[in-house]
Structures are given as C-alpha cells and as structure tokens.
Write a protein that holds these residues in place. Structure first.
Motif, short mmCIF file in Angstrom:
data_model
loop_
_atom_site.label_atom_id
_atom_site.label_comp_id
_atom_site.label_asym_id
_atom_site.label_seq_id
_atom_site.Cartn_x
_atom_site.Cartn_y
_atom_site.Cartn_z
N THR A 250 20.76 6.38 8.62
CA THR A 250 19.91 5.52 7.80
C THR A 250 19.83 4.12 8.41
N ARG A 251 18.62 3.69 8.67
CA ARG A 251 18.41 2.38 9.29
C ARG A 251 18.84 1.27 8.34
N THR A 252 19.78 0.44 8.80
CA THR A 252 20.40 -0.59 7.96
C THR A 252 20.55 -1.87 8.78
N PRO A 253 20.20 -3.04 8.22
CA PRO A 253 20.37 -4.29 8.97
C PRO A 253 21.81 -4.47 9.44
N VAL A 254 21.96 -4.91 10.66
CA VAL A 254 23.29 -5.07 11.24
C VAL A 254 24.04 -6.22 10.56
N ASP A 255 25.32 -6.05 10.41
CA ASP A 255 26.20 -7.10 9.89
C ASP A 255 26.76 -7.86 11.10
N MET A 256 26.14 -8.99 11.42
CA MET A 256 26.55 -9.76 12.60
C MET A 256 27.99 -10.25 12.49
N ASN A 257 28.47 -10.51 11.29
CA ASN A 257 29.85 -10.95 11.13
C ASN A 257 30.81 -9.85 11.59
N ARG A 258 30.54 -8.61 11.20
CA ARG A 258 31.42 -7.52 11.59
C ARG A 258 31.37 -7.26 13.09
N ILE A 259 30.15 -7.27 13.65
CA ILE A 259 30.01 -7.02 15.09
C ILE A 259 30.69 -8.12 15.90
N SER A 260 30.43 -9.36 15.54
CA SER A 260 31.03 -10.47 16.30
C SER A 260 32.55 -10.46 16.17
N SER A 261 33.07 -10.07 15.01
CA SER A 261 34.52 -9.97 14.83
C SER A 261 35.12 -8.91 15.74
N ILE A 262 34.46 -7.75 15.82
CA ILE A 262 34.96 -6.69 16.70
C ILE A 262 35.01 -7.17 18.14
N ILE A 263 33.94 -7.82 18.58
CA ILE A 263 33.87 -8.29 19.97
C ILE A 263 34.93 -9.35 20.24
N LYS A 264 35.05 -10.31 19.35
CA LYS A 264 36.00 -11.40 19.57
C LYS A 264 37.44 -10.91 19.46
N ASN A 265 37.71 -10.08 18.48
CA ASN A 265 39.08 -9.58 18.29
C ASN A 265 39.52 -8.68 19.43
N GLN A 266 38.55 -8.06 20.11
CA GLN A 266 38.87 -7.24 21.26
C GLN A 266 39.25 -8.10 22.47
N GLY A 267 38.91 -9.40 22.41
CA GLY A 267 39.17 -10.27 23.55
C GLY A 267 38.16 -10.07 24.67
N TYR A 268 37.00 -9.56 24.31
CA TYR A 268 35.97 -9.26 25.31
C TYR A 268 35.47 -10.54 25.96
N GLN A 269 35.34 -10.50 27.29
CA GLN A 269 34.72 -11.58 28.06
C GLN A 269 33.64 -10.95 28.93
N GLY A 270 32.41 -11.32 28.70
CA GLY A 270 31.32 -10.74 29.47
C GLY A 270 30.01 -10.97 28.75
N TYR A 271 29.04 -10.09 29.03
CA TYR A 271 27.70 -10.28 28.50
C TYR A 271 27.49 -9.54 27.18
N VAL A 272 26.86 -10.24 26.27
CA VAL A 272 26.34 -9.67 25.03
C VAL A 272 24.82 -9.81 25.12
N SER A 273 24.13 -8.66 25.13
CA SER A 273 22.68 -8.68 25.33
C SER A 273 21.97 -8.27 24.05
N PHE A 274 20.85 -8.91 23.79
CA PHE A 274 20.08 -8.67 22.57
C PHE A 274 18.84 -7.84 22.90
N GLU A 275 18.63 -6.82 22.05
CA GLU A 275 17.48 -5.94 22.24
C GLU A 275 16.86 -5.65 20.88
N SER A 276 15.59 -5.96 20.74
CA SER A 276 14.87 -5.72 19.49
C SER A 276 14.02 -4.46 19.61
N LEU A 277 14.08 -3.63 18.55
CA LEU A 277 13.25 -2.43 18.48
C LEU A 277 12.28 -2.49 17.31
N SER A 278 12.19 -3.62 16.65
CA SER A 278 11.40 -3.74 15.43
C SER A 278 9.98 -4.18 15.73
N GLU A 279 9.09 -3.90 14.77
CA GLU A 279 7.75 -4.44 14.84
C GLU A 279 7.79 -5.92 14.48
#
Length: 301
Positions: A250-279
């Motif tokens: 089911t298509r659901t708006p992304v929770d940027m807080n949850r995604i950013s938390s996962i990335i930061k808590n992982q200690g990731y260093q690198g590229y985060v790329s944005f891709e839009s598929l919407s009209e």
C-alpha cells in the motif's frame, strides 16, 4: 649573550607550547570521529519525462541540483542518446567539466539489465553491457554503478537455480568493477528478490568488496518496510530515498524521521540520493524531500 645560548633559552620557552600541541593532537587522535557524514544526490529518473522529451538535459538537472544545495547527481545510462552504446568521451568530459563548475560530484551511473533470463546468450549480452558502462562510470569519476536482478518468466527452473545465475553473473561483474575502480551496486527493485534476507544472501554469496547494495526504500513491499530497511542498512553502499514506502503493497508517504534515524544510527557515511516517482513538478517534490530529510537528519542526537 651568544647565539647558542639564545637558541637554547628559546627552545626551553617553546617546549611547553610544543608539548601542548602534541598532547592536543594525541588527545584528538584518540577521539572517535562522528559517524554521521552524508552527502546528498539527485537521481535522474526524477526527471524521466523531461529528459526523454528533451525538455531538460543533464546540464539542466545539474544546475537544479546545485541550486538547491545538493552535492552530486546520478546520471542514469539510458538517458544518454547513444544508450545502450556508450557515449563519446567528449560528451562525458563536458559533463565532468560542468560538474566541476557547479561544485558537484557525479557519484553514480546505472544501466538496465536482466539476469533472471533463462537464455544464457541474453545474460551474456547484458553482462557485456555492464562491462562497457563500467568504463563510462570510471570516465565520469562515478564511484558506483547500479545494476538490477531483472524480472522475467523462468519456467522450468527453480528460484534457487535463478539465484545461482545471479551470483555467478554478479561475481563476474564485480571483477569488471574492480578493473575499473567502480563498485557494482545491486538496487533492490521489487522484481525478483522481494525480502531483505534474499538480498543479503546474494550479497554474501557474491562476497566481493566491488559488489554492493543500493538500498531503495520504496521497493520493499512487506508488512513492515521500515524493519526490512533497517535489516539492509548495514549493507548499504548508497541510499535511494523516495517519497513513498509500501507496507503490504500500500502506497504510504514516507516517514522521513524514521528513515533518517535508521541512516544516522547505522553510522552511514556516503550518498543519500533522492528520487521522485510522483506526478507533479519534480523540482518542487525533490526540493521538499531534500529539505524534509535534512531537517529530520540534523535534529537527531
């Protein structure tokens, strides 16, 4: 006072200062660096219609990326006019020059391949496509090139047999990547490997530092996509942030807080790329996604 004595007294005066500087360097060397450095990129597919119609060029896309404060661009192979044939070096070098003028990196390229193809001749052709475009990636200075598993009917074969094909093809492609200094990055694309465990199994079986994962948050359609994303996070060499996730498809708006938390808590260093598929206006959508993610990422302690 003779010169030798003056130099001796001066050296005594400097000793505490030098000791302090050395102590400071030693102290800082013991401190672990914060594992929170990310760079931001823009994927060309966000402008799919505009690039295919000629309304926009890669140069226009790069100017937009620089204008909103991104660090890099992803130049997908099939928006080059010559694709699947590789472009002339002059075209690639003009893009590199433009990126330098704008203070951007060209971090990524990508092709469309299908290794879920029972026809060994077809797989070999796609393997050769990847080999040639890794040369393009290297010429552009891109550090990673996207590949897919592919999706096709494979009657007469089991899924495990197809996975064996994938592993062998990706091992070969990783060898090509090593020759060119470009990581071959598998994008989980909801087309053959549908669960995080399947993706990780392939990564471990290929077992090469020149084969990695482009983590596409919008292509995990399980009950809890965020749990799947978190499972894949330790393996990610590159992240694709999209505006939607798909719990139970089911298509659901992304929770940027949850995604950013996962990335930061992982200690990731690198590229985060944005891709839009919407009209809608992709420039507005990308700007909004970037600002939302960045705000969320920066407030996480």
């Amino acid at each position: 006072m003779d010169k030798k004595r003056r130099n001796f007294i001066r050296s005594l005066a400097l000793t505490p200062l030098l000791a302090g500087i050395q102590s400071s360097f030693a102290h800082s060397a013991l401190k672990p660096l914060p594992q929170t450095r990310v760079q931001y990129s823009l994927n060309a597919f966000s402008f799919n219609s505009q690039l295919r119609s000629g309304e926009m060029s890669f140069f226009d896309m790069m100017e937009f990326a620089a204008a909103i404060g991104l660090n890099a661009v992803d130049l997908t192979g099939y928006y080059f006019p010559s694709y699947p044939e590789i472009p002339e070096d002059t075209e690639l070098f003009q893009l590199k020059r433009k990126a330098l003028e704008l203070g951007l990196n060209i971090s990524w390229t990508g092709v469309r391949n299908n290794f879920v193809n029972p026809d060994a001749t077809g797989r070999a052709a796609d393997r050769e496509l990847i080999r040639k475009w890794l040369t393009v990636s290297s010429s552009l200075g891109a550090s990673i090139m996207r590949v897919f598993t592919g999706s096709q009917a494979y009657e007469g074969f089991t899924k495990d047999e197809v996975k064996d094909w994938l592993v062998e093809e990706f091992k070969t492609c990783a060898g090509y990547g090593e020759e060119k200094g470009v990581i071959v990055g598998l994008q989980n694309h909801n087309e053959f490997l549908f669960e995080s465990s399947e993706v990780i199994d392939i990564l471990k079986r290929v077992d090469s530092e020149w084969f990695g994962l482009i983590l596409d948050i919008g292509s995990l359609h399980s009950k809890d996509p965020y749990a799947e994303i978190e499972t894949l996070a330790p393996f990610a060499n590159y992240w694709f942030i999209k505006e939607h996730v798909f719990p139970n498809g089911t298509r659901t708006p992304v929770d940027m807080n949850r995604i950013s938390s996962i990335i930061k808590n992982q200690g990731y260093q690198g590229y985060v790329s944005f891709e839009s598929l919407s009209e809608g206006d992709p420039k507005q959508i990308i700007s909004s996604m970037f600002n939302s993610f960045k705000r969320a990422y920066e407030i996480i302690s």
